[in-house]
Scaffold this active site. Structure first.
Site, short mmCIF file in Angstrom:
data_model
loop_
_atom_site.label_atom_id
_atom_site.label_comp_id
_atom_site.label_asym_id
_atom_site.label_seq_id
_atom_site.Cartn_x
_atom_site.Cartn_y
_atom_site.Cartn_z
N LYS A 1 -1.09 -4.67 -2.01
CA LYS A 1 -0.16 -5.37 -2.73
C LYS A 1 1.33 -5.08 -2.53
O LYS A 1 1.98 -5.85 -1.80
CB LYS A 1 -0.53 -5.79 -4.36
N LYS B 1 11.24 -0.14 -5.96
CA LYS B 1 10.03 -0.18 -6.04
C LYS B 1 9.12 -0.31 -4.85
O LYS B 1 8.46 0.65 -4.46
CB LYS B 1 9.37 -0.92 -7.24
N THR C 1 5.20 -5.36 -11.13
CA THR C 1 5.69 -5.04 -9.55
C THR C 1 5.41 -6.47 -8.93
O THR C 1 4.40 -6.97 -8.62
CB THR C 1 4.89 -4.12 -9.02
P1 NAD Z 1 -3.90 -5.21 -14.94
O1 NAD Z 1 -4.48 -5.99 -14.06
O2 NAD Z 1 -4.76 -4.03 -15.59
O3 NAD Z 1 -3.21 -5.94 -16.14
C1 NAD Z 1 -2.52 -7.07 -15.79
C2 NAD Z 1 -2.63 -7.82 -17.18
O4 NAD Z 1 -2.10 -9.06 -17.10
C3 NAD Z 1 -4.37 -8.39 -17.33
O5 NAD Z 1 -4.80 -7.89 -18.71
C4 NAD Z 1 -4.20 -9.86 -17.52
O6 NAD Z 1 -5.25 -10.34 -18.13
C5 NAD Z 1 -3.13 -10.24 -17.82
N1 NAD Z 1 -2.70 -11.51 -17.49
C6 NAD Z 1 -2.42 -11.98 -16.34
N2 NAD Z 1 -1.79 -13.41 -16.22
C7 NAD Z 1 -1.62 -13.35 -17.83
C8 NAD Z 1 -1.09 -14.69 -18.20
N3 NAD Z 1 -0.70 -15.60 -17.88
N4 NAD Z 1 -0.72 -14.14 -19.68
C9 NAD Z 1 -0.98 -13.46 -20.15
N5 NAD Z 1 -1.53 -12.35 -19.58
C10 NAD Z 1 -1.86 -12.59 -18.24
O7 NAD Z 1 -2.73 -4.51 -14.17
P2 NAD Z 1 -1.99 -3.28 -14.41
O8 NAD Z 1 -2.59 -2.23 -13.73
O9 NAD Z 1 -1.64 -3.02 -15.98
O10 NAD Z 1 -0.74 -3.54 -13.75
C11 NAD Z 1 0.42 -4.56 -14.23
C12 NAD Z 1 1.60 -4.55 -13.33
O11 NAD Z 1 2.18 -3.08 -13.18
C13 NAD Z 1 1.45 -4.98 -11.72
O12 NAD Z 1 2.36 -5.57 -11.50
C14 NAD Z 1 1.18 -3.46 -11.01
O13 NAD Z 1 1.57 -3.59 -9.56
C15 NAD Z 1 2.19 -2.78 -11.58
N6 NAD Z 1 1.88 -1.26 -11.56
C16 NAD Z 1 0.78 -0.65 -11.91
C17 NAD Z 1 0.57 0.69 -11.80
C18 NAD Z 1 -1.01 1.36 -12.07
O14 NAD Z 1 -1.09 2.55 -11.78
N7 NAD Z 1 -1.72 0.36 -12.43
C19 NAD Z 1 1.35 1.65 -11.51
C20 NAD Z 1 2.72 0.97 -11.29
C21 NAD Z 1 2.93 -0.47 -11.38
#
Ligand code: NAD
Length: 296
Positions: free
Chosen positions: A246, A171, A96
């Site tokens: 966010k 979104k 997102t």
């Molecule tokens: P998270 O923080 O659990 O996972 C993100 C991952 O990206 C982490 O493991 C981090 O180490 C990795 N990362 C960061 N920079 C990196 C890089 N340069 N190279 C490789 N890996 C890297 O977040 P999440 O909950 O998995 O959410 C991911 C996305 O999905 C976000 O944009 C969030 O807004 C969206 N989202 C989350 C949810 C939810 O319920 N968690 C729901 C809908 C959308």
């Protein structure tokens, strides 16, 4: 079946990889956190040493990263994944992020002749694990058509919202509405408490009346009426206050750049911001915003 490079194996990316593997795809997985890579390997992925190694031999690259800066860094600035992939590789960003970054990255990919879509999701970690996510996609028709069968392995509803960035636009509008609805439901239940009206009684009535919405019927912010809602588990997330904040900030950036009027969105952003700044509130489920309203 496709060879997929998957970058970003967090709460969402990890279970999405598991579903891709269960659907028969092969996945080369990378995350900055070694434990996240190890979990993907135990689900059947191969470990990649860095983002380029995950992407270089892939037919499809999927990213699930925290925010726009990470997406720009992986695809363009630091890892330069767009420069590293083979001709014909399909790129899918499911993070997102802001509409501007989504469009910029897709334009850089298009300059190299690559199909790319923005494909943010709704459905949370439960939907990611169950393979029932909703994908909201932006991109040209041909890119969307190529992505659709891959996304079906991770989701149930796959929408083509329009050209580049339109998935992120959908979104941000969804989460703007949800954040405001959660505050509205909280206010109603807190007023009922002051008026000595039982929460279950109120829920029974309004869940079939004109104010019914998902924030009430599936995710009620008071304990009791919806046993699966985070309110029954001391507001353990779920979808954190930090993530909702966010997304609200993204909505306000988008509104400012498009000259759109979102007065309740602006107020909701202030309320979540002030709640997130205290103690560990940022890591609670976003329905805990009811505490901010109760205490203010
Ligand atoms: P998270 O923080 O659990 O996972 C993100 C991952 O990206 C982490 O493991 C981090 O180490 C990795 N990362 C960061 N920079 C990196 C890089 N340069 N190279 C490789 N890996 C890297 O977040 P999440 O909950 O998995 O959410 C991911 C996305 O999905 C976000 O944009 C969030 O807004 C969206 N989202 C989350 C949810 C939810 O319920 N968690 C729901 C809908 C959308």
């Amino acid at each position: 079946m496709s060879a997929i490079g998957f970058i970003g194996l967090g709460n969402m990316g990890g279970p999405m990889v598991t579903n891709l593997i269960e659907a028969g795809h092969s996945v080369a997985a990378f995350d900055l956190v070694p434990d996240a890579v190890a979990r993907a390997v135990s689900a059947g992925a191969s470990a990649a040493d860095n983002a380029v190694a995950a992407a270089a031999d892939a037919e499809v690259v999927i990213t699930m990263l925290p925010a726009g800066a990470h997406v720009r860094s992986v695809f363009i600035d630091d890892d330069k994944v767009i420069a590293a992939v083979k001709p014909g590789t399909l790129l899918i960003d499911s993070s997102t992020i802001d509409v501007t970054t989504a469009r910029d990255v897709i334009a850089v990919a298009a300059d190299k002749g690559l199909d790319m879509i923005d494909a943010p999701v709704s459905g949370g970690i439960g939907g990611a694990a169950a393979g029932t996510l909703t994908f909201m996609c932006g991109g040209v028709d041909a890119a969307f058509k190529r992505a659709e069968p891959i996304l079906m392995a991770m989701g149930k509803n796959i929408f083509h919202a329009g050209g580049p960035g339109r998935g992120q636009a959908a979104k941000v509008c969804n989460n703007l509405m949800l954040a405001i609805e959660m505050i509205a439901v909280s206010e109603g239940f807190l007023l009922a408490e002051k008026l000595d009206l039982d929460a279950q009684k109120l829920w029974d009535i309004v869940s079939t009346a004109t104010s019914q919405c998902w924030a009430m019927t599936s995710y009620c912010p008071v304990p009791g009426p919806v046993p699966s809602s985070p309110a029954n588990n001391d507001y353990a997330a779920g979808f954190t206050v930090a993530m909702m904040l966010k997304d609200l900030k993204l909505s306000q950036e988008a509104a400012a750049s498009a000259d759109a009027n979102t007065p309740l969105g602006a107020h909701a952003t202030q309320l979540y911001d002030s709640f997130a700044s205290l103690g560990d509130n940022a890591e609670l489920d976003f329905s805990a915003i009811i505490r901010q309203i109760r205490d203010s």
